[in-house]
Design an enzyme around this catalytic site. Structure first.
Site, PDB file in Angstrom:
ATOM      1  N   GLU A 184      62.757  72.392  25.726  1.00  0.00           N
ATOM      2  CA  GLU A 184      61.722  71.387  26.042  1.00  0.00           C
ATOM      3  C   GLU A 184      61.914  70.877  27.471  1.00  0.00           C
ATOM      4  OE1 GLU A 184      61.987  68.452  22.906  1.00  0.00           O
ATOM      5  OE2 GLU A 184      60.606  69.578  21.639  1.00  0.00           O
ATOM      6  N   GLU A 264      59.195  74.608  16.677  1.00  0.00           N
ATOM      7  CA  GLU A 264      59.739  73.480  15.904  1.00  0.00           C
ATOM      8  C   GLU A 264      58.592  72.850  15.144  1.00  0.00           C
ATOM      9  OE1 GLU A 264      61.876  70.570  18.192  1.00  0.00           O
ATOM     10  OE2 GLU A 264      63.373  72.014  18.914  1.00  0.00           O
TER      11      GLU A 264
END
Ligand SMILES: *[C@@H]1O[C@H](CO)[C@@H](O)[C@H](O)[C@H]1NC(C)=O
Ligand SMILES: *[C@@H]1O[C@H](CO)[C@@H](O)[C@H](O)[C@H]1NC(C)=O
Ligand SMILES: *[C@@H]1O[C@H](CO)[C@@H](O)[C@H](O)[C@H]1NC(C)=O
Ligand SMILES: *[C@@H]1O[C@H](CO)[C@@H](O)[C@H](O)[C@H]1NC(C)=O
Ligand SMILES: *[C@@H]1O[C@H](CO)[C@@H](O)[C@H](O)[C@H]1NC(C)=O
Ligand SMILES: *[C@@H]1O[C@H](CO)[C@@H](O)[C@H](O)[C@H]1NC(C)=O
Length: 633
Positions: A184, A264
């Site tokens: 991320e 995710e």
């Protein structure tokens, strides 16, 4: 010339023969034409779940993996926490609970492919997002950027880690199908493309040209812009409250062709101390999973098995204020913290069945739990009474306070000691003017507890005493920030404390190695009795011990610290983590059965920081309690 011709000939003959060999050869790649992965030349969709080996005792790895396999998954997604493997700069540990390759081999034996996420930063609600705290010894280091100090440490680490990974790549005969670069990155302020390019070069150098490298980012344009890079396949992550087609459309703007991937998909969520326990509805999770699979998307469920933040490994967030992550990482995931199948797991398996054949045979049942009952503890001593044992190195003297990192003690607790410069017959404010207590300070005068200071919450308290009295400040590191721009999260006293009008100076700073003392048998091996004066004091930081008599069973159990306030607990030398029932929501700590002895007395040690209950009892129950938060029903 001749060499070039030979090479050409080789390339041509290889191209011819590979046509026939394709089924025999192991390959894993992206089919841009048909928007999917290709495994051994055939379209492949992964249905994966996250599990972190660092949060599950090695003894149970196989059990959890088998349950994931039986739920219908064909892959697991795994983070590698750098700080777990390089606890001290240049000292590596890949054994026991840190044996990554053993974990990979168990996954392979179980029939699970692996999506590996080696960082170097991982977030994961793990201490400092997986970065080693020793990086902070360079005071100006810019983490997660092309900063030279940071890159040097990263290079050394990747040169150790990635060569271990290489033989485990699917294309090399192992089970790792894809490898994530960073984590991320687009949500980090630095947005440093030179850093990401550097990582790409390193990963390619050590892993070769053929493995699929990818990135994962939150689903906004800013994150996708800063987190993606040419040559790294861009994927997104999102939970049940996101519009799926919007999210995948965003991935499509960065990857116009290729497989859709949600790296995710949140099955649950983490908890912080003091917050309400997070729950995500099982029906909603399974419905959204079904919708994504029906689009042909590849999905990793985060988490499938959450596990536990043992020891000091929990992370923290710092958005508007510092909030530490609880010890349990149950996550309301399909398998519980203790690895037990839930209704959520069965609901998800029913959905998965619509898309691929799930293994026949029953889901392995929950591991047996046992309610061992009450144990009454006794006091070993206040922190100042046991200092010789838990601080074998003794103090460092310094005019001004030093941080944990300057003392080269990265986790746990440190004691700052000075004397009162004058008589304080009236309650006098002790102030942390710059909010410099990271993260909690427990204050005593001549061994008598006076109260505490807490980062972002309590910046002033009152102290009384006489000139020359010993002022002890035990500072607790509650776990370093794992997300956002404040991950340079130094611990200890960051700045001077003010008593009345004057800054306190002339400190003796004791590094504490409580874990070291406990793992060498203390306090159970040492029957020195505590003075009655000390035993009478129930407030303030103190050590307590007790034994759970063996009964022939070593089953999982849950330790409830009812009416205790806040602290740390060890069983048979293993640090189970923090407890804080006075705040919640976590009320019980998971005790993996294999920690218990069936024949020897089981040694329980508590460091209670604030106040022990008069009964001094703890209780081992056969069910967990994770959802009672003080002041919130
Ligand atoms: C390496 O880690 C394992 C598992 O946590 C531990 O048991 C072992 O003592 C560590 N080894 C060293 C040399 O610290
Ligand atoms: C992985 O498992 C397969 C099938 O059980 C086995 O043939 C192979 O040798 C294993 N690979 C590794 C690297 O252990
Ligand atoms: C998702 O957003 C699209 C527009 O981008 C809209 O057409 C669709 O109805 C939304 N889906 C849901 C389930 O809200
Ligand atoms: C400190 O003591 C003073 C005087 O008794 C009192 O007014 C004040 O509220 C106390 N402050 C704290 C933080 O307890
Ligand atoms: C508990 O401590 C005692 C005293 O040191 C020791 O003899 C015993 O082996 C310990 N129990 C376990 C299970 O390690
Ligand atoms: C807490 O969790 C238990 C099951 O683990 C459940 O039965 C109970 O209703 C929950 N309580 C609250 C207040 O959510």
């Amino acid at each position: 010339m001749a060499a070039a011709a030979l090479l050409l000939l080789f390339a041509v003959s290889f191209a011819f023969s590979s046509e026939n060999l394709v089924s025999a050869e192991r390959s894993f790649c992206i089919d841009y034409k048909n928007n999917c992965f290709l495994k051994d030349g055939k379209p492949f969709q992964y249905i994966s779940g996250s599990i972190h080996y660092s949060r599950v005792p090695r003894y149970y790895w196989k059990d959890r993996l088998v349950k994931m396999y039986m739920a219908g998954l064909n892959a697991v997604q795994v983070y590698v926490p750098w700080n777990f493997h390089e606890p001290v700069h240049g000292v590596y540990n890949f054994t026991g609970d840190r044996d990554l390759e053993y974990f990979l081999s168990l996954a392979n034996q179980t029939g699970l492919l692996v999506i590996l996420r080696p960082g170097p930063y991982i977030c994961a609600e793990w201490e400092m997002g997986g970065l080693p705290a020793w990086l902070l010894q360079k005071p100006n280091i810019v983490l997660r950027s092309a900063d030279t100090d940071y890159l040097e440490a990263v290079n050394n680490w990747l040169a150790i880690l990635l060569p271990k990974i290489k033989p485990w790549l699917y294309i090399n005969g192992g089970n790792i199908i894809t490898v994530q670069v960073e984590n991320e990155y687009g949500s980090y302020f630095a947005c440093d493309y030179n850093y990401m390019r550097h990582l790409r070069t390193m990963f390619r150098f050590f892993l070769g040209e053929d493995v699929i490298l990818f990135t994962t980012d939150g689903n906004t344009d800013k994150e996708m812009t800063c987190g993606t890079l040419d040559g790294l396949y861009a994927t997104v992550d999102f939970g049940t409250d996101t519009n799926i087609s919007d999210a995948f459309n965003r991935q499509r703007r960065y990857e116009p062709r290729g497989p859709l991937v949600n790296s995710e998909f949140y099955t649950g969520w983490l908890d912080h101390w003091g917050d309400r326990h997070a729950v995500v509805d099982a029906q909603k999770v399974s419905r959204v999973l079904g919708e994504m699979l029906a689009m042909g998307a590849n999905v990793n469920m985060y988490m499938f098995e959450g596990g536990t933040n043992f020891g000091y490994w929990n992370g923290a967030d710092h958005d508007t204020r510092f909030r530490s992550v609880i010890t349990s990482y149950d996550y309301d995931a399909p398998l519980t913290e203790a690895g037990d199948p839930t209704e959520k797991l069965l609901a998800m398996r029913d959905v998965i069945k619509l898309f691929r054949e799930v293994p026949s045979g029953p889901m392995p049942p929950a591991t047996p739990k046992f309610a061992y009952g009450f144990v009454t503890l006794k006091k070993v001593g206040n922190i100042n009474g046991v200092l010789d044992t838990i601080s074998p190195l003794g103090p460092v003297t310094s005019k001004y306070p030093l941080m944990f990192e300057e003392m080269k003690q990265y986790y746990g607790f440190m004691l700052y000691r000075t004397t009162l410069p004058q008589d304080l017959s009236e309650p006098t404010p002790l102030i942390s003017p710059l909010n410099g207590v990271h993260d909690r300070a427990y204050v005593s005068v001549n061994g008598v507890y006076q109260g505490l200071l807490e980062r972002d919450a309590v910046l002033v308290m009152n102290v009384t005493g006489q000139q020359g009295d010993i002022l002890d400040i035990l500072v607790e590191n509650m776990g370093r920030v794992n997300f956002g721009s404040k991950i340079n999260d130094y611990k200890g006293l960051m700045s001077n404390l003010i008593l009345g009008k004057d800054a306190l100076t002339d400190w003796k700073i004791y590094p504490l190695d409580i874990d070291g003392a406990i793992s060498s048998g203390w306090p159970h091996s040492n029957q020195k009795s505590v003075s009655s004066k000390q035993a009478a004091l129930s407030a303030g930081p103190a050590v307590y011990m007790g034994t759970l008599q063996p009964n022939g069973l070593a089953w999982d159990t849950f330790l409830k610290l009812k009416e205790w306030t806040k602290g740390q607990v060890w069983i048979n030398g293993v640090n189970l983590g923090r407890y804080w029932p006075a705040r919640g929501p976590q009320q019980t700590l998971y005790v993996p059965g294999p920690l218990l002895s069936t024949s020897l007395p089981n040694n329980i040690t508590l460091l209670e920081l604030e106040a022990a209950p008069a009964h001094l009892r703890v209780i081992f129950m056969d069910w967990p309690q994770l959802n009672i938060t003080a002041g919130k029903s």
